[in-house]
Design an enzyme around this catalytic site. Structure first.
Site, PDB file in Angstrom:
ATOM      1  N   LYS A 109      50.301  31.909  37.077  1.00 24.39           N
ATOM      2  CA  LYS A 109      49.556  30.940  37.142  1.00 24.39           C
ATOM      3  C   LYS A 109      50.294  29.762  36.512  1.00 24.39           C
ATOM      4  O   LYS A 109      50.173  28.514  36.662  1.00 24.39           O
ATOM      5  CB  LYS A 109      48.230  30.826  36.271  1.00 24.39           C
ATOM      6  CG  LYS A 109      47.261  32.045  37.092  1.00 24.39           C
ATOM      7  CD  LYS A 109      45.784  31.921  36.576  1.00 24.39           C
ATOM      8  CE  LYS A 109      44.943  32.784  37.413  1.00 24.39           C
ATOM      9  NZ  LYS A 109      44.952  34.391  37.323  1.00 24.39           N
TER      10      LYS A 109
HETATM   11  C1  LIG Z   1      44.618  35.158  38.081  1.00 24.48           C
HETATM   12  C2  LIG Z   1      45.438  36.354  38.374  1.00 24.48           C
HETATM   13  C3  LIG Z   1      45.223  37.222  39.440  1.00 24.48           C
HETATM   14  C4  LIG Z   1      44.375  36.913  40.668  1.00 24.48           C
HETATM   15  O1  LIG Z   1      44.913  35.775  41.326  1.00 24.48           O
HETATM   16  P1  LIG Z   1      43.797  34.926  42.217  1.00 24.48           P
HETATM   17  O2  LIG Z   1      44.424  33.881  42.749  1.00 24.48           O
HETATM   18  O3  LIG Z   1      42.787  34.648  41.535  1.00 24.48           O
HETATM   19  O4  LIG Z   1      43.493  35.972  43.526  1.00 24.48           O
HETATM   20  C5  LIG Z   1      45.992  38.322  39.602  1.00 24.48           C
HETATM   21  N1  LIG Z   1      46.923  38.692  38.468  1.00 24.48           N
HETATM   22  C6  LIG Z   1      47.042  37.934  37.414  1.00 24.48           C
HETATM   23  C7  LIG Z   1      47.948  38.295  36.179  1.00 24.48           C
HETATM   24  C8  LIG Z   1      46.252  36.931  37.214  1.00 24.48           C
HETATM   25  O5  LIG Z   1      46.319  35.969  36.077  1.00 24.48           O
END
Ligand SMILES: *Cc1c(COP(=O)(O)O)cnc(C)c1O
Length: 458
Positions: A109
Site C-alpha cells: 500500500k
Molecule cells: C490491502 C491488502 C491486500 C488486498 O489488496 P486489494 O487491493 O484490497 O485487493 C492484500 N494483501 C495485503 C498485505 C494488503 O495490505
C-alpha cells in the site's frame, strides 16, 4: 483525460477533482473515459520513479506536466531503500515472487499512498486550501497513510482502527509517528464499525462541507493508477513475451490495476484473483455468484472483506459500460445481499481472470512448503496468492505472485507455519520501544464528529 462514474449520473470530472472527491456523488466510482495505450518497450530503465511517471502521465496530464509528475514520483519513491523499489525472485522454475514490501510500512500500500500524499499536497498548495482526511483501516492502509501524510502541510489525517484487532506492529506503525496533523483513533468496535463511522460522516453533507472531508480509501482512482506501474516494471525485468500475475485480493484495487495495465497494452495472459476464506470474488469469477456472507477472521486480515468496492469498476467494463444495468445489479445487492452475474458478462471476465481460494490450512501449508523448498518466508496474504496460482501455472507463461506484505508484519501466522519468527527489518525495529500516542473513542459518530471538529485545521 476525463473521468466518468460507473453509475452514469455524476458529472464528468478531470483527474484533480476525481482525486479530491473519491466516491462519485451518484455513489459510483470514477473510471477514465477511454483507456490510454503506452508502449511498454519504451518504459524507462533508469528508476522506478521514472517508470511511474511514464505509465501514469496519460491519466494526470491535465493536472501536471511530465516534469512535475517526475519530481513528485521521485519524491514519493525516495522513501524506498533502492531506486528499483520492487524485488523479483524466482522461487521455482517459472514461478516468481514480486516483493512489493520494501516501502516504509512494509506492505504494497506504500506504493499508492506515497504518491497520493504528493498529489494531495500539490493540488492543495496550488489551491491554497486545507482538507480533513478520514479513513478506516484493518491495519495496512492506516499505517501507509500515516507514514505518507505525516509531513503534509494541508491535510489533517484521522485514521480509525478497531481495538484489539490490528497486530501490535501495525498499531505501533500508526501510533508512534510524531506529527501534529496525524490522529490515530482506536475505536471500541470492529473494522466494520470503523468503516460504518466513516461512511456515516461522509453522508453527513453539512459536516463534509464544514471540514472539507477527503478520502484515501482504495476506491480513489489515484490509488489504482499508482499500482499499474509495477506490472510494467515486472514485465520489463522478466524479459518474456507474456506473463501471468497472481494477486491476493480484498477490495480488488491491486488486481484491477493489473487489468488496466493489460488494457494499456501490456501482454498479460491471466490475472488470478486469490482469496482467503472470504471467497465472494472466487465464487463470482468461477460461477457468477456474487452473494455476501458473514466476514470470517483469518490470518490475512487485509483480505477479510465481503464488499469488494473496486469490483464495480470491472463489472462496469464487463457490462460494456452499461451503467443502467450496473445500477440494477447494485439495487439487487441492497435488497438481496447479492446478485448473479449473467453468462455473457462472466465470459467477458473470464477472458482475463481466473480465481482461487486458500483455506487457513492451505495458507499455513503453503508458507511451510515454500520455506522448505526455497528458504523464502511468505506472509499469509502472499501465501494465498501462491496457493491459488499453483493450480493454474502454465509451463509456457511465467507466473508472478504479488508479495503484498513483509512476513514480519504478520509474524504469528509465520510462527505457526514454520516454528520461528521472521526477522524484523531494521527500519521497523526502532518503533518497537517508541512511545505510543493515540485517542480512544467509543463507537459513536457524535463523539467522532466533535473530536474532528476540535482538531481539524480547516
Ligand atoms: C490491502 C491488502 C491486500 C488486498 O489488496 P486489494 O487491493 O484490497 O485487493 C492484500 N494483501 C495485503 C498485505 C494488503 O495490505
Amino acid at each position: 483525460m476525463k473521468y466518468i462514474s460507473t453509475r452514469g449520473k455524476a458529472p464528468e470530472l478531470g483527474f484533480e477533482d476525481v482525486l479530491l472527491s473519491g466516491l462519485a456523488n451518484d455513489g459510483g466510482l470514477y473510471i477514465p473515459k477511454e483507456w490510454p495505450k503506452v508502449d511498454y518497450k519504451e518504459l524507462p530503465t533508469t528508476s522506478y520513479s521514472e517508470q511511474a511517471a511514464y505509465v501514469i502521465y496519460p491519466f494526470v496530464k491535465d493536472f501536471l506536466s511530465y516534469e512535475e509528475l517526475n519530481d513528485i514520483a521521485s519524491q514519493a519513491y525516495s522513501h524506498f531503500p533502492s531506486k528499483e523499489a520492487i524485488g523479483l525472485k524466482e522461487v521455482e522454475k517459472g514461478n516468481y515472487l514480486l516483493e512489493l514490501f520494501h516501502g516504509p510500512t512494509l506492505a504494497f500500500k506504500d506504493f499508492a499512498m506515497l504518491l497520493l500524499a504528493q498529489f494531495f499536497e500539490t493540488s492543495l498548495s496550488k489551491k491554497n486550501k486545507s482538507i480533513t482526511i478520514l479513513g478506516a483501516t484493518s491495519g495496512d492502509t492506516g499505517s501507509a497513510a500515516i507514514e505518507a501524510f505525516k509531513n503534509n502541510k494541508h491535510c489533517t489525517v484521522f485514521i480509525l482502527f478497531p481495538k484489539g484487532r490490528v497486530s501490535e506492529i501495525q498499531r505501533k506503525q500508526m501510533t508512534t509517528v510524531d506529527s501534529a496533523s496525524i490522529y490515530p483513533i482506536e475505536i471500541d468496535g470492529t473494522f466494520d464499525d470503523c468503516q460504518n463511522l466513516v461512511k456515516h460522516l461522509f453522508q453527513n453533507l453539512e459536516f463534509k462541507e464544514e471540514v472539507s472531508l477527503g478520502a484515501i480509501n482504495s476506491i480513489n482512482w489515484a490509488r489504482v493508477a499508482a499500482q499499474i506501474v509495477y506490472y510494467f516494471s515486472t514485465f520489463q525485468q522478466l524479459q518474456s513475451n507474456r506473463v501471468s500475475f497472481s494477486v491476493p485480493t480484498g477490495n480488488f484495487g491491486d488486481v484491477m490495476a493489473g487489468w488496466v495495465a493489460k488494457k494499456m497494452g501490456l501482454p498479460i495472459d491471466k490475472l488470478i484473483v486469490a482469496t482467503n476464506d472470504n471467497d465472494i470474488l472466487d465464487r463470482a469469477i468461477s460461477n457468477g455468484d456474487y452473494f455476501q456472507e458473514e466476514v470470517k477472521a483469518t490470518t490475512s486480515p487485509s483480505m477479510d472483506i465481503q464488499i469488494s468496492s473496486n469490483f464495480e469498476r470491472l463489472l462496469f467494463e464487463s457490462l460494456n459500460r452499461d451503467s443502467e444495468k450496473l445500477r440494477n445489479l447494485f439495487l439487487e445487492l441492497k435488497e438481496n445481499n447479492g446478485f448473479r452475474i449473467d453468462n455473457d458478462t462472466l465470459n467477458h471476465i473470464k477472458n482475463d481472470f481466473k480465481s482461487g481460494k486458500a483455506s487457513e490450512k492451505k495458507v499455513k501449508d503453503t508458507i511451510s512448503k515454500i520455506y522448505k523448498a526455497s528458504n523464502i518466508i511468505l506472509d499469509p496474504h502472499t501465501a494465498v496468492g501462491f496457493y491459488a496460482s499453483a493450480k493454474i501455472i502454465d509451463a509456457d507463461v511465467p507466473m508472478v505472485n504479488l508479495g503484498t506484505a513483509h512476513p514480519a508484519k504478520f509474524s504469528q501466522a509465520v510462527i505457526d507455519a514454520i516454528g520461528f519468527k521472521p526477522e524484523i527489518p531494521d527500519r521497523l525495529k526502532n518503533i518497537i520501544n517508541k512511545k505510543e500516542k493515540f485517542t480512544e473513542l467509543e463507537n459513536n459518530s457524535e463523539a467522532l464528529i466533535s473530536f474532528i471538529r476540535k482538531h481539524s485545521n480547516v
